[in-house]
Every structure is written in structure tokens, then in C-alpha cells.
Design a protein around this motif. Structure first.
Motif, PDB file in Angstrom:
ATOM      1  N   GLU A 124       0.945  -1.071   0.006  1.00 16.94           N
ATOM      2  CA  GLU A 124       0.144   0.002  -0.047  1.00 16.94           C
ATOM      3  C   GLU A 124       0.839   1.133   0.091  1.00 16.94           C
ATOM      4  O   GLU A 124       1.726   1.296   0.977  1.00 16.94           O
ATOM      5  N   PHE A 125       0.622   2.340  -0.819  1.00 18.81           N
ATOM      6  CA  PHE A 125       1.546   3.350  -1.117  1.00 18.81           C
ATOM      7  C   PHE A 125       0.566   4.695  -1.040  1.00 18.81           C
ATOM      8  O   PHE A 125      -0.419   4.706  -1.701  1.00 18.81           O
ATOM      9  N   PRO A 126       1.317   5.792  -0.573  1.00 20.17           N
ATOM     10  CA  PRO A 126       0.670   7.101  -0.732  1.00 20.17           C
ATOM     11  C   PRO A 126       0.876   7.378  -2.443  1.00 20.17           C
ATOM     12  O   PRO A 126       1.824   7.111  -2.822  1.00 20.17           O
ATOM     13  N   ILE A 127      -0.279   7.468  -2.996  1.00 16.88           N
ATOM     14  CA  ILE A 127      -0.179   7.986  -4.446  1.00 16.88           C
ATOM     15  C   ILE A 127      -1.052   9.237  -4.539  1.00 16.88           C
ATOM     16  O   ILE A 127      -1.502   9.841  -3.495  1.00 16.88           O
TER      17      ILE A 127
ATOM     18  N   GLY B 280       7.138  11.491  -7.370  1.00 14.47           N
ATOM     19  CA  GLY B 280       7.815  10.169  -6.814  1.00 14.47           C
ATOM     20  C   GLY B 280       6.918   9.141  -6.296  1.00 14.47           C
ATOM     21  O   GLY B 280       7.208   8.317  -5.513  1.00 14.47           O
ATOM     22  N   SER B 281       5.817   9.218  -6.971  1.00 14.17           N
ATOM     23  CA  SER B 281       4.873   8.303  -6.550  1.00 14.17           C
ATOM     24  C   SER B 281       3.578   8.170  -7.851  1.00 14.17           C
ATOM     25  O   SER B 281       3.812   8.682  -8.682  1.00 14.17           O
TER      26      SER B 281
ATOM     27  N   ASP C 179      -4.862   9.241 -13.092  1.00 13.48           N
ATOM     28  CA  ASP C 179      -5.971  10.281 -13.847  1.00 13.48           C
ATOM     29  C   ASP C 179      -7.530  10.046 -13.478  1.00 13.48           C
ATOM     30  O   ASP C 179      -7.983   9.195 -13.962  1.00 13.48           O
ATOM     31  N   LYS C 180      -7.754  11.057 -12.773  1.00 13.97           N
ATOM     32  CA  LYS C 180      -9.458  11.047 -12.111  1.00 13.97           C
ATOM     33  C   LYS C 180     -10.070  12.260 -12.840  1.00 13.97           C
ATOM     34  O   LYS C 180     -11.075  12.544 -12.525  1.00 13.97           O
TER      35      LYS C 180
ATOM     36  N   ALA D 161      -3.967  10.179  -1.862  1.00 17.52           N
ATOM     37  CA  ALA D 161      -4.721   9.235  -1.818  1.00 17.52           C
ATOM     38  C   ALA D 161      -3.887   7.912  -1.250  1.00 17.52           C
ATOM     39  O   ALA D 161      -2.672   8.015  -1.196  1.00 17.52           O
ATOM     40  N   LYS D 162      -4.330   6.672  -1.240  1.00 18.94           N
ATOM     41  CA  LYS D 162      -3.742   5.576  -1.213  1.00 18.94           C
ATOM     42  C   LYS D 162      -4.018   4.470  -2.107  1.00 18.94           C
ATOM     43  O   LYS D 162      -5.329   4.338  -2.351  1.00 18.94           O
ATOM     44  N   GLY D 163      -3.137   3.475  -2.611  1.00 20.07           N
ATOM     45  CA  GLY D 163      -3.199   2.340  -3.549  1.00 20.07           C
ATOM     46  C   GLY D 163      -2.307   1.336  -3.345  1.00 20.07           C
ATOM     47  O   GLY D 163      -1.269   1.663  -3.102  1.00 20.07           O
TER      48      GLY D 163
END
Length: 298
Positions: free
Chosen positions: A135-138, A214-215, A219-220, A279-281
Motif C-alpha cells: 500500500e503506497f501513498p499515491i 515520486g509516486s 488520472d481522475k 490518496a492510497k493504493g
């Protein structure tokens, strides 16, 4: 022809993220391999610093490829088609630098060269890797409350025989794209970075922004057009330094060197009407379980 990582005045931007192989390490040996390869610690850099790839399939020097002043992290991203933040390992995979010169079989493809590099790293660096999801900060790229400021491109692509990578340098010191060019390039002048885009999608912009923040950038916006735009901003010096660990001092600007210009997030909102939201993903990651700082004999 060469690939470069934003160290000069203006450089081509990276291609979209590729899907990584699910199998890593010495236990998953695959063909093909480089016909001959030399792997050495990079000599100390003096003056200008180059980091990147020269030659290989798709270039005039198709049967010879050179990885110049590369860290092991960079080599792994080249081999598995990942972004730098998708490689986890000890600190030295950023600080130690290497030069690799290899002979490629005539007719080899870019995908085959990636496999060759995977096998070379397993042989010479004794890399043992595993794959996992983390799980990464995105960031999500959305339309700002003020609305999108992007304008649909009205230019017509030139004939293939008339196509050029870049146009002349303008009076402001930045390169210009030829009319109708389908391209995206980055330029830096007096500490200001400029992204110059011709006939590009917002999805392509998101891929470029990943190199700045760096993450992963998703595209939303819901914007599906083709656009011409420029974006002026100051690169985060911490981000610039983190991408080039192990390079000589002076490879990245300090805060005191930077002019009065907006950071990437503010610039996006003010100039393009777009917004980066945290966000996170989940993201695929390769983890370096074992590797040798000193490559084995050539």
C-alpha cells in the motif's frame, strides 16, 4: 541516440509505466542473454554528469548498449520496467554507481534486452529478489474547482518526413515544439522547469508527473481530449536529489538557487486548472533480498 534522466537543459521524458515480470532472481533464469558484457564500478564524475542508456534496439547502434553511471536501483527499473519507488532495498542500491557495456544480438527487441539485463544482474550482482504488493501513498489528478484550463489542440500533425523532435530555442531560453508536433519534452532554464506538450493526453501528463512527485499518479479528471500546453514550475530540490543519490554535489539545485516560481502542485492548479490530491493504493514492488555491491569478474 540516448536516454537521459533530466540532468541537462532539456531532455526527453520517460515513457509510460510498463508491466513488470512476476518472476525474479537467479532461480528464474531465462534466455536470451547478452553476447558479451562488461560491468565495472563507474569512475568518479567530473564536470557534467550523464546518467542513462545509450544504444540498443531502436537506435543507430542497435547491437551495442551502454548503461552509464547507473545505480542498481536504476538498473532494476530498466530491467523490470518499473518506477524507482517500486524498488525496495538497502541504501547502497542508490549510492553505488556502475557502467555496463554489452553486445546485443542483431535483431533483438527491447523486451528481450530487458530479459538480458535481468539475467546479467542475477549473474554479476547475485541479485535475489521477490515480488509483493504494498500500500503506497499515491496522488489522484483531478480537475480543480475553478475548472480545467486545458485547450483542445487544433494543430494538424506534420507529415512523417517533416517531423522534428524539437524546434528552435525561444527568446525566453526554452525550446519550442514544431507546429503540430506530437511530443512532450522537459526543459530547464535559470532554475525553472518547463513541460512542453503538443497533442498530448492528460493520461500522458499523469505519467510524467510521477517522476516529479515520486509516486503513482492516477488520472481522475475524466478529460479525454488531445491538448497543447506548457507548465512552468520549480522542481522540489529534495525530490531531485532523491532521484540522483550518489552523484557529485551540485547535481541538483538548492533551495537558495531557485527563483520565485510555483511548485508543481500550485503550477498545475494555476496554469492548467488541475489538482493533485493525496490518496492510497496498492502498487507492485520488487524487494532486493540479496545483492553484491561488487560485481563479479567480466
Amino acid at each position: 541516440m540516448c536516454q537521459m534522466r533530466w540532468l541537462g537543459s532539456f531532455l526527453p521524458l520517460l515513457a509510460p509505466l510498463l508491466v513488470a515480470s512476476a518472476v525474479f532472481g537467479q532461480g528464474a533464469r531465462q534466455s536470451p542473454e547478452f553476447e558479451v558484457a562488461s560491468v565495472k564500478p563507474a569512475a568518479p564524475q567530473t564536470g557534467g554528469t550523464f546518467v542513462g542508456v545509450r544504444g540498443g534496439p531502436g537506435t543507430p547502434d542497435a547491437t551495442r548498449i551502454s548503461y552509464v553511471n547507473e545505480s542498481l536501483r536504476n538498473l532494476l527499473t530498466e530491467a523490470y520496467g518499473l518506477k524507482a519507488y517500486q524498488v525496495a532495498g538497502p541504501d547502497w542500491i542508490d549510492t553505488e554507481r556502475y557502467d555496463i557495456v554489452a553486445k546485443v544480438a542483431d535483431g533483438a527487441t527491447k523486451d528481450e534486452v530487458r530479459v538480458m539485463l535481468q539475467n546479467l544482474l542475477a549473474d554479476r550482482f547475485r541479485t535475489i529478489l521477490h515480488h509483493e504488493a504494498r500500500e503506497f501513498p499515491i496522488f489522484e489528478l483531478t480537475v480543480a474547482k475553478s475548472g480545467s484550463k486545458l485547450k483542445q489542440s487544433s494543430s494538424v500533425p506534420p507529415a512523417a518526413t517533416e517531423s522534428k523532435a524539437s524546434g528552435p530555442i525561444g527568446s525566453d531560453g526554452f525550446p519550442q515544439l514544431p507546429p503540430g508536433a506530437t511530443a512532450m519534452m522537459g526543459a530547464m532554464h535559470n532554475g525553472v522547469s518547463r513541460l512542453i506538450a503538443g497533442r498530448q493526453t492528460v493520461e500522458a501528463l499523469a505519467r510524467v508527473l510521477e517522476n516529479e512527485v515520486g509516486s503513482r499518479v492516477v488520472d481522475k479528471t475524466g478529460l479525454t481530449g488531445i491538448y497543447d500546453f506548457t507548465l512552468d514550475y520549480v522542481r522540489d530540490p529534495g525530490r531531485a536529489i532523491s532521484q540522483f543519490k550518489g552523484l557529485p554535489s551540485g547535481a541538483a539545485a538548492t533551495v537558495e538557487d531557485l527563483p520565485d516560481a510555483p511548485g508543481i502542485s500550485t503550477a498545475l492548479q494555476e496554469q492548467l486548472g488541475l489538482r493533485l490530491e493525496k490518496a492510497k493504493g496498492p502498487l507492485d514492488v520488487i524487494v532486493v533480498d540479496q545483492a553484491s555491491k561488487t560485481p563479479t569478474n567480466n
